[in-house]
Design an enzyme around this catalytic site. Structure first.
Site, short mmCIF file in Angstrom:
data_model
loop_
_atom_site.label_atom_id
_atom_site.label_comp_id
_atom_site.label_asym_id
_atom_site.label_seq_id
_atom_site.Cartn_x
_atom_site.Cartn_y
_atom_site.Cartn_z
N GLY A 57 -101.09 17.77 63.84
CA GLY A 57 -102.28 18.20 63.14
C GLY A 57 -103.45 17.65 63.66
N ALA A 58 -104.64 18.01 62.86
CA ALA A 58 -105.69 17.28 63.06
C ALA A 58 -106.66 17.17 61.94
CB ALA A 58 -106.66 18.34 63.95
N LYS A 116 -107.70 14.75 66.62
CA LYS A 116 -106.32 15.68 67.06
C LYS A 116 -105.21 14.66 67.27
CE LYS A 116 -108.58 17.49 70.54
NZ LYS A 116 -108.89 18.17 71.73
N ALA A 161 -105.26 24.20 75.93
CA ALA A 161 -104.80 24.29 74.42
C ALA A 161 -105.98 23.48 73.79
CB ALA A 161 -103.47 23.70 74.01
N GLY A 162 -106.43 22.33 74.27
CA GLY A 162 -107.29 21.49 73.53
C GLY A 162 -108.82 22.05 73.81
N ASP A 163 -109.08 22.89 74.82
CA ASP A 163 -110.30 23.58 74.93
C ASP A 163 -110.38 24.68 74.00
OD1 ASP A 163 -111.16 22.09 77.18
OD2 ASP A 163 -110.06 23.32 78.42
N ASN A 220 -112.44 13.90 76.18
CA ASN A 220 -111.53 14.39 77.44
C ASN A 220 -111.60 13.10 78.33
OD1 ASN A 220 -110.49 16.90 77.65
ND2 ASN A 220 -112.39 17.76 77.76
#
Length: 351
Positions: A242-243, A237, A269-271, A179
């Protein structure tokens, strides 16, 4: 990877998250902050978003933080507790306020997006190893942290360093979302601090774009893994592509493409992705399945307004995770997809 932790503790939970949450003011219509006439109140915080999502999925979770002895602090504690999160270890600070922020309705990726933070001197920024209940923080099978907390103050950074330092006798699995927020690190070496913390954690989430911005890494997920070989699990990510997930040298890296989603709002969305991945980790699912759960939980948030959205039910998520690669890549999810798929599942189960 099997999770270890203080499983004999009387108040043990699945996941503890520590970090600042703020009262969020969301505009009632699009436009510049200067032009929007009214706002609706919400809540926002990377770490609390993760445990709210996990609580909605049935996991036992705790949020540890510090808020002001004010109405906004009351609202945060009540709202987060309302998701089923244990908030008993949230301290009240009579001398400092609860942080708040305002944002526009636009996507963060656009030049028109504005955010105004009022968090300097907040109660959460005064968190330290001396005034935080470390027993409560370490009472989960997992501890989830983020780089945002490290940027709030020297005492917050000291607290995170204390929490990521290995302890004799073990402790919770430590999850860390980098983050990187450049605006919070104007007078400090944020990239260096975040790299130090990430290298000390067990599970690390980082975006390829923030790795490039913070550390100058441009060679893709493999180059990021070369920079961060220490974490037992590293998740990289790549937005809509994708990831990837890396574990031990004996386990091949896995890549799972992102889903085709009709985006309503990108915030949170990341959380949600982290929460989905951690939920699957708690169930000891294979690494590719953990990525798929992350994508599905992120899709639930992407297709709903606000920072928080209910994740898909476990039955729905497990069914979609079990799709073959071709079917996975053909999925297209829009607003209301979690309710629609859950109703379809219920119809299949009901004679």
């Amino acid at each position: 990877m099997t999770i270890t932790g203080p499983c004999n503790a009387p108040d043990v939970v699945d996941v503890v998250a520590l970090g600042e949450s703020m009262v969020t003011f969301l505009p009632t219509r699009p436009g510049r902050l200067a032009d929007v006439p009214s706002f609706e109140r919400g809540i926002g915080g990377a770490e609390s978003n993760v445990v709210c999502g996990l609580a909605a999925a049935g996991h036992a979770v705790r949020w540890v933080s510090r808020v002001g002895a004010d109405g906004f602090g009351d609202h945060l504690v009540e709202a987060i507790g309302g998701y089923g999160v244990d908030v008993s270890a949230v301290a009240r600070d009579p001398a400092r306020p609860t942080g708040v922020y305002f944002r526009t309705a636009g996507d963060r990726a656009t030049d028109a997006h504005e955010v105004a933070y009022y968090r300097a001197g907040s109660a959460a920024s005064a968190m330290s190893a001396a005034n935080t209940d470390l027993g409560a923080v370490r009472s989960g099978r997992m501890l989830h942290l983020s780089g945002i907390t490290a940027a709030l103050s020297d005492t917050c950074l000291g607290l995170l360093r204390e929490l990521v330092t290995p302890r004799t006798g073990g402790g919770p699995l430590v999850s860390f979302d980098v983050n990187f927020r450049p605006g919070l690190w104007r007078d400090a070496d944020g990239p260096g601090v975040l790299l130090e913390l990430a290298r000390a954690c067990d599970v690390v989430f980082v975006g390829a774009d923030e790795a490039e911005h913070a550390w100058g890494v441009t060679g893709g997920p493999e180059a990021i893994r070369a920079l961060l070989p220490e974490p037992r699990v590293l998740v990289v990510k790549e937005g809509g592509r994708g990831a990837s997930v890396f574990a031990s040298a004996a386990t091949p890296a896995a890549f799972v493409p992102a889903l085709d989603v009709d985006v309503v709002a990108a915030t949170g969305a990341g959380d949600a992705f982290a929460a989905g991945f951690l939920s699957a980790t708690l169930r000891d699912l294979p690494l590719p399945a953990r990525l798929r759960h992350g994508h599905l939980w992120a899709a639930a948030t992407l297709t709903a307004p606000g920072d928080l959205a209910a994740p898909p039910s476990r039955d729905t998520a497990d069914r979609l995770v079990a799709l073959d690669a071709a079917a996975w890549e053909k999925l297209r999810l829009g607003p209301g997809w979690t309710q629609a798929t859950e109703r379809a599942d219920e119809e299949v189960r009901t004679p």
